[in-house]
Design a protein around this motif. Structure first.
Motif, mmCIF file in Angstrom:
data_model
loop_
_atom_site.group_PDB
_atom_site.id
_atom_site.type_symbol
_atom_site.label_atom_id
_atom_site.label_comp_id
_atom_site.label_asym_id
_atom_site.label_seq_id
_atom_site.Cartn_x
_atom_site.Cartn_y
_atom_site.Cartn_z
ATOM 1 N N THR A 1 -14.719 5.898 -0.808
ATOM 2 C CA THR A 1 -14.149 4.979 -1.245
ATOM 3 C C THR A 1 -14.180 4.675 -0.009
ATOM 4 O OG1 THR A 1 -12.778 6.628 -2.705
ATOM 5 C CG2 THR A 1 -12.031 4.161 -2.034
ATOM 6 N N LYS A 2 -14.544 3.061 0.507
ATOM 7 C CA LYS A 2 -14.747 2.309 0.543
ATOM 8 C C LYS A 2 -13.467 1.067 1.218
ATOM 9 C CE LYS A 2 -17.192 0.690 4.351
ATOM 10 N NZ LYS A 2 -17.810 1.495 5.296
ATOM 11 N N TYR A 3 -12.374 1.835 2.480
ATOM 12 C CA TYR A 3 -11.006 0.456 1.816
ATOM 13 C C TYR A 3 -11.017 -0.755 2.442
ATOM 14 C CZ TYR A 3 -8.889 5.053 0.258
ATOM 15 O OH TYR A 3 -8.192 6.292 -1.021
ATOM 16 N N LYS A 4 -10.244 -2.065 2.082
ATOM 17 C CA LYS A 4 -10.677 -2.818 2.688
ATOM 18 C C LYS A 4 -9.540 -2.856 3.806
ATOM 19 C CE LYS A 4 -13.253 -4.837 -0.741
ATOM 20 N NZ LYS A 4 -13.220 -6.547 -1.506
ATOM 21 N N PRO A 5 -8.914 -3.614 4.839
ATOM 22 C CA PRO A 5 -8.121 -3.051 5.232
ATOM 23 C C PRO A 5 -6.795 -4.411 4.748
ATOM 24 C CG PRO A 5 -9.982 -4.554 6.458
ATOM 25 C CD PRO A 5 -10.598 -4.381 5.451
ATOM 26 N N CYS A 6 -7.174 -5.116 4.230
ATOM 27 C CA CYS A 6 -6.185 -5.627 3.532
ATOM 28 C C CYS A 6 -5.155 -5.688 2.408
ATOM 29 C CB CYS A 6 -6.500 -7.042 2.439
ATOM 30 S SG CYS A 6 -7.587 -6.812 1.590
ATOM 31 N N CYS A 7 -5.596 -4.210 1.279
ATOM 32 C CA CYS A 7 -5.840 -3.226 0.463
ATOM 33 C C CYS A 7 -4.665 -1.908 0.953
ATOM 34 C CB CYS A 7 -6.726 -3.082 -0.356
ATOM 35 S SG CYS A 7 -7.852 -4.578 -0.742
ATOM 36 N N VAL A 8 -4.383 -1.694 1.986
ATOM 37 C CA VAL A 8 -4.090 -0.362 2.523
ATOM 38 C C VAL A 8 -2.757 -0.642 3.542
ATOM 39 C CG1 VAL A 8 -6.241 1.690 2.308
ATOM 40 C CG2 VAL A 8 -5.755 -0.028 4.724
ATOM 41 N N CYS A 9 -1.658 0.401 3.935
ATOM 42 C CA CYS A 9 -0.632 0.450 4.262
ATOM 43 C C CYS A 9 0.115 -1.232 4.123
ATOM 44 C CB CYS A 9 -0.843 0.184 5.535
ATOM 45 S SG CYS A 9 -2.192 1.911 6.670
ATOM 46 N N THR A 10 0.340 -1.780 2.794
ATOM 47 C CA THR A 10 1.135 -3.011 2.400
ATOM 48 C C THR A 10 2.272 -2.384 2.807
ATOM 49 O OG1 THR A 10 0.559 -1.992 0.067
ATOM 50 C CG2 THR A 10 -0.756 -3.174 0.914
ATOM 51 N N ASP A 11 3.310 -1.319 2.008
ATOM 52 C CA ASP A 11 4.662 -1.323 2.620
ATOM 53 C C ASP A 11 4.665 -1.418 4.427
ATOM 54 O OD1 ASP A 11 5.477 -0.934 -0.123
ATOM 55 O OD2 ASP A 11 4.516 1.481 -0.034
ATOM 56 N N GLN A 12 4.558 -0.898 5.327
ATOM 57 C CA GLN A 12 4.295 -0.867 6.447
ATOM 58 C C GLN A 12 4.324 -2.177 6.995
ATOM 59 O OE1 GLN A 12 2.264 1.039 5.279
ATOM 60 N NE2 GLN A 12 3.205 3.125 5.242
ATOM 61 N N LYS A 13 2.570 -2.358 6.328
ATOM 62 C CA LYS A 13 1.976 -4.351 6.199
ATOM 63 C C LYS A 13 3.377 -5.632 6.634
ATOM 64 C CE LYS A 13 -0.995 -8.317 6.329
ATOM 65 N NZ LYS A 13 -1.974 -8.054 5.328
ATOM 66 N N ALA A 14 4.287 -4.750 5.472
ATOM 67 C CA ALA A 14 5.423 -5.961 4.681
ATOM 68 C C ALA A 14 6.085 -6.522 6.039
ATOM 69 C CB ALA A 14 6.096 -5.507 3.175
ATOM 70 N N LYS A 15 6.969 -5.123 6.102
ATOM 71 C CA LYS A 15 7.991 -4.232 6.659
ATOM 72 C C LYS A 15 7.989 -5.395 8.372
ATOM 73 C CE LYS A 15 9.561 -0.123 4.643
ATOM 74 N NZ LYS A 15 9.287 0.993 4.370
ATOM 75 N N ARG A 16 6.636 -4.954 8.662
ATOM 76 C CA ARG A 16 6.313 -5.139 9.858
ATOM 77 C C ARG A 16 6.698 -7.015 10.225
ATOM 78 N NH1 ARG A 16 -0.051 -6.011 11.372
ATOM 79 N NH2 ARG A 16 0.333 -7.814 9.902
ATOM 80 N N ASP A 17 5.787 -7.702 8.799
ATOM 81 C CA ASP A 17 5.656 -8.943 9.121
ATOM 82 C C ASP A 17 7.236 -9.805 8.773
ATOM 83 O OD1 ASP A 17 3.091 -8.764 8.764
ATOM 84 O OD2 ASP A 17 2.708 -8.928 6.929
ATOM 85 N N GLU A 18 7.875 -8.793 7.763
ATOM 86 C CA GLU A 18 9.472 -9.164 7.569
ATOM 87 C C GLU A 18 10.336 -9.262 8.965
ATOM 88 O OE1 GLU A 18 13.632 -8.481 5.062
ATOM 89 O OE2 GLU A 18 11.378 -7.615 4.807
ATOM 90 N N CYS A 19 9.892 -7.872 9.834
ATOM 91 C CA CYS A 19 10.502 -8.017 11.008
ATOM 92 C C CYS A 19 10.167 -9.331 11.970
ATOM 93 C CB CYS A 19 10.818 -7.094 11.718
ATOM 94 S SG CYS A 19 11.285 -6.883 13.300
ATOM 95 N N MET A 20 8.778 -9.481 11.984
ATOM 96 C CA MET A 20 8.314 -10.307 13.249
ATOM 97 C C MET A 20 8.759 -12.091 12.764
ATOM 98 S SD MET A 20 6.697 -8.568 15.423
ATOM 99 C CE MET A 20 6.148 -10.005 16.354
ATOM 100 N N LEU A 21 9.263 -12.724 11.543
ATOM 101 C CA LEU A 21 9.207 -13.342 10.761
ATOM 102 C C LEU A 21 10.414 -13.976 10.674
ATOM 103 C CD1 LEU A 21 6.535 -13.936 8.007
ATOM 104 C CD2 LEU A 21 6.026 -15.168 10.639
ATOM 105 N N PHE A 22 11.427 -13.344 10.505
ATOM 106 C CA PHE A 22 12.619 -13.138 10.673
ATOM 107 C C PHE A 22 14.155 -12.059 11.696
ATOM 108 C CE2 PHE A 22 10.850 -13.577 5.925
ATOM 109 C CZ PHE A 22 11.583 -14.270 6.007
ATOM 110 N N SER A 23 13.103 -12.630 12.726
ATOM 111 C CA SER A 23 13.904 -11.710 13.468
ATOM 112 C C SER A 23 14.881 -12.844 14.449
ATOM 113 C CB SER A 23 12.481 -10.875 14.713
ATOM 114 O OG SER A 23 13.826 -10.937 16.349
ATOM 115 N N THR A 24 15.891 -12.367 14.786
ATOM 116 C CA THR A 24 17.037 -13.275 15.686
ATOM 117 C C THR A 24 17.002 -12.865 16.989
ATOM 118 O OG1 THR A 24 18.472 -11.911 15.032
ATOM 119 C CG2 THR A 24 18.341 -13.994 13.054
#
Length: 72
Positions: free
Chosen positions: A23-46
């Motif tokens: 199986t050859k994974y694409k970077p966009c298709c793995v670790c989606t939960d971690q990516k979402a949490k990281r992005d949410e933290c960075m974008l909405f940080s006060t």
């Protein structure tokens, strides 16, 4: 006919290499939960320093991606 008849030695000569990873994974298709949490933290940080505040989530994302063979 100029080709040799099929034998056990030459019948599978055109098959794909089976020693390659299945199986050859694409970077966009793995670790989606971690990516979402990281992005949410960075974008909405006060915080004045979102990178420091979200460092743990970024680290978790990098560790997950490394598990799939990606270097970030």
């Amino acid at each position: 006919m100029s080709s040799a008849p099929p034998t056990a030695a030459n019948m599978g000569s055109d098959l794909k290499d089976t020693t390659a990873p299945q199986t050859k994974y694409k970077p966009c298709c793995v670790c989606t939960d971690q990516k979402a949490k990281r992005d949410e933290c960075m974008l909405f940080s006060t915080s004045n320093d979102p990178q420091k505040e979200c460092a743990d989530l970024v680290s978790q994302y990098k560790t997950c991606m490394a598990g799939y063979g990606f270097k970030i």
